[in-house]
Design a protein around this motif. Structure first.
Motif, short mmCIF file in Angstrom:
data_model
loop_
_atom_site.label_atom_id
_atom_site.label_comp_id
_atom_site.label_asym_id
_atom_site.label_seq_id
_atom_site.Cartn_x
_atom_site.Cartn_y
_atom_site.Cartn_z
N VAL A 136 3.32 -4.63 0.86
CA VAL A 136 4.64 -5.16 0.54
C VAL A 136 5.45 -5.21 1.82
CG1 VAL A 136 4.75 -4.49 -1.89
CG2 VAL A 136 5.37 -2.82 -0.14
N SER A 137 6.17 -6.29 2.00
CA SER A 137 6.96 -6.48 3.20
C SER A 137 8.33 -5.83 3.02
CB SER A 137 7.13 -7.97 3.50
OG SER A 137 7.95 -8.17 4.62
N VAL A 138 8.67 -4.91 3.91
CA VAL A 138 9.97 -4.25 3.86
C VAL A 138 11.01 -5.07 4.62
CG1 VAL A 138 11.24 -2.13 4.44
CG2 VAL A 138 8.85 -2.00 3.66
N ASN A 139 10.61 -5.63 5.75
CA ASN A 139 11.43 -6.54 6.55
C ASN A 139 10.47 -7.32 7.45
OD1 ASN A 139 10.94 -4.98 8.97
ND2 ASN A 139 12.48 -3.52 8.26
N PRO A 140 10.97 -8.23 8.28
CA PRO A 140 10.05 -9.07 9.06
C PRO A 140 9.07 -8.33 9.96
CG PRO A 140 12.22 -10.06 9.03
CD PRO A 140 12.37 -8.71 8.41
N VAL A 141 9.36 -7.08 10.29
CA VAL A 141 8.47 -6.36 11.20
C VAL A 141 7.85 -5.11 10.57
CG1 VAL A 141 9.67 -7.21 13.26
CG2 VAL A 141 10.39 -5.03 12.21
N THR A 142 8.07 -4.89 9.27
CA THR A 142 7.59 -3.66 8.63
C THR A 142 6.94 -3.96 7.28
OG1 THR A 142 9.49 -2.50 9.60
CG2 THR A 142 8.23 -1.31 7.92
N ALA A 143 5.80 -3.34 7.05
CA ALA A 143 5.11 -3.47 5.77
C ALA A 143 4.52 -2.12 5.40
CB ALA A 143 4.01 -4.53 5.84
N MET A 144 4.26 -1.94 4.11
CA MET A 144 3.69 -0.67 3.66
C MET A 144 2.70 -0.92 2.54
SD MET A 144 6.96 0.97 1.64
CE MET A 144 6.02 2.43 1.18
N ALA A 145 1.78 0.05 2.37
CA ALA A 145 0.78 -0.05 1.32
C ALA A 145 0.31 1.35 0.97
CB ALA A 145 -0.40 -0.91 1.77
N SER A 146 -0.34 1.47 -0.17
CA SER A 146 -0.86 2.76 -0.58
C SER A 146 -2.17 3.06 0.14
CB SER A 146 -1.09 2.78 -2.09
OG SER A 146 -2.03 1.78 -2.46
N GLY A 147 -2.56 4.33 0.16
CA GLY A 147 -3.82 4.73 0.76
C GLY A 147 -3.71 5.01 2.24
N PRO A 148 -4.83 5.37 2.85
CA PRO A 148 -4.82 5.72 4.28
C PRO A 148 -4.60 4.50 5.16
CG PRO A 148 -7.06 5.71 3.44
CD PRO A 148 -6.17 5.56 2.25
N MET A 149 -4.13 4.74 6.35
CA MET A 149 -3.85 3.69 7.34
C MET A 149 -5.16 3.09 7.85
SD MET A 149 -1.70 4.28 10.83
CE MET A 149 -2.91 5.48 11.41
N PRO A 150 -5.22 1.78 8.07
CA PRO A 150 -6.42 1.18 8.65
C PRO A 150 -6.75 1.79 10.00
CG PRO A 150 -4.91 -0.50 7.84
CD PRO A 150 -4.16 0.79 7.79
N ASP A 151 -8.03 1.87 10.31
CA ASP A 151 -8.42 2.49 11.58
C ASP A 151 -8.69 1.48 12.69
OD1 ASP A 151 -10.76 1.36 10.70
OD2 ASP A 151 -11.83 3.25 10.42
N ASP A 152 -8.39 0.20 12.42
CA ASP A 152 -8.67 -0.82 13.42
C ASP A 152 -7.40 -1.52 13.91
OD1 ASP A 152 -8.10 -2.05 11.03
OD2 ASP A 152 -9.73 -3.53 11.14
N LEU A 153 -6.27 -0.82 13.85
CA LEU A 153 -5.01 -1.41 14.31
C LEU A 153 -5.05 -1.58 15.83
CD1 LEU A 153 -2.43 0.64 12.19
CD2 LEU A 153 -3.41 -1.62 11.69
#
Length: 271
Positions: free
Chosen positions: A139-156
């Motif tokens: 889900v987009s919080v603002n143009p530069v921020t998003a969030m999701a459930s679960g662990p963070m991706p490891d390929d950022l």
């Protein structure tokens, strides 16, 4: 009071199609996803036409939609004599299987961990965030921020990311994740399914074709709403959000409209 008259079925169909013209290809996706998701399942063209005609869809529109789904790789078709049978491709089965938990789960999941991604103003960073949003999990919080459930991706690569199990959800975020048009869609769907629950015969629906059609329309309308946003627990949404109530009522209706066997439906065409 239950509507015991002979037109209860037409009344149910009318309520479930009251939003206007149906996207026929999308209705067919629902038909295959609900009735024929297994690899061995196939549906005759005659049965598909019979089901869609009960919804008010013309045979020609159904043929055009089947052609579109073949072209887009959702289904494959085989000639059997002068008739045709249709089945989901591997791609179609995978797409249906991915959506099924969202559609049929009786309760919304309650994630223990969330992660947030933040991009910089660079083009590569913003593109990486946009690619993550395209997965449908964020889900987009603002143009530069998003969030999701679960662990963070490891390929950022260009994104700042962090995980947390403690989140404070302000009212502005609830309103952002539950915008008025989507909230209204849930409100309208809630009214519709409640009416259907009242119209269905107390003794049950003894016609497999009518059972299939009403089940398909309930799933189709629910699917159109629930897949418009990522999975979110109740505390991320407005206090009067009808999502959980709709899910409960959908589960109740699907119990009252059990999935008919394809063989039973095909046999109905010859009676």
């Amino acid at each position: 009071m239950k509507d015991a008259s002979s037109d209860w079925f037409d009344s149910c169909v009318s309520h479930l199609t009251s939003e206007g013209s149906l996207r026929v290809w999308s209705v067919l996706v629902t038909i295959f996803g609900d009735l024929a998701q297994n690899k061995s399942d196939q549906i005759s063209g005659s049965l598909i036409t019979a089901l869609t005609s009960l919804v008010g869809i013309k045979a020609e529109a159904t043929r055009v939609a089947l052609h579109r789904l073949r072209k887009e790789g959702w289904i494959e078709s085989t000639r059997v004599g002068r008739a045709s049978v249709h089945r989901l491709t591997e791609y179609g089965r995978n797409q249906s299987a991915a959506a099924a938990p969202r559609i049929y789960a009786r309760e919304t999941s309650k994630p223990e961990i969330w992660h947030v991604l933040v991009s910089s103003n660079s083009e590569t960073s913003r593109k990486e965030l946009a690619d993550q949003l395209l997965t449908g999990e964020y889900v987009s919080v603002n143009p530069v921020t998003a969030m999701a459930s679960g662990p963070m991706p490891d390929d950022l690569e260009e994104l700042l990311g962090f995980e947390t199990s403690a989140i404070s959800v302000p009212e502005w975020l609830r309103e952002l994740f539950g915008p008025e048009p989507l909230k209204t869609a849930y409100d309208d769907f809630w009214k519709s399914v409640r009416i259907i629950d009242e119209l269905l015969p107390q003794t049950g629906v003894d016609d497999p074709m009518k059972t299939a059609v009403l089940r398909i329309l309930v799933v189709h309308n629910w699917r159109r709403i629930i897949l418009r946003h990522p999975v979110l627990p109740a505390y991320f949404l407005p206090a009067d959000w009808k999502g959980p109530a709709c899910r409960e009522e959908v589960s109740r209706l699907l119990d009252r409209l059990p999935r008919p066997h394809l063989a039973t439906l095909e046999a109905e065409l010859n009676t």
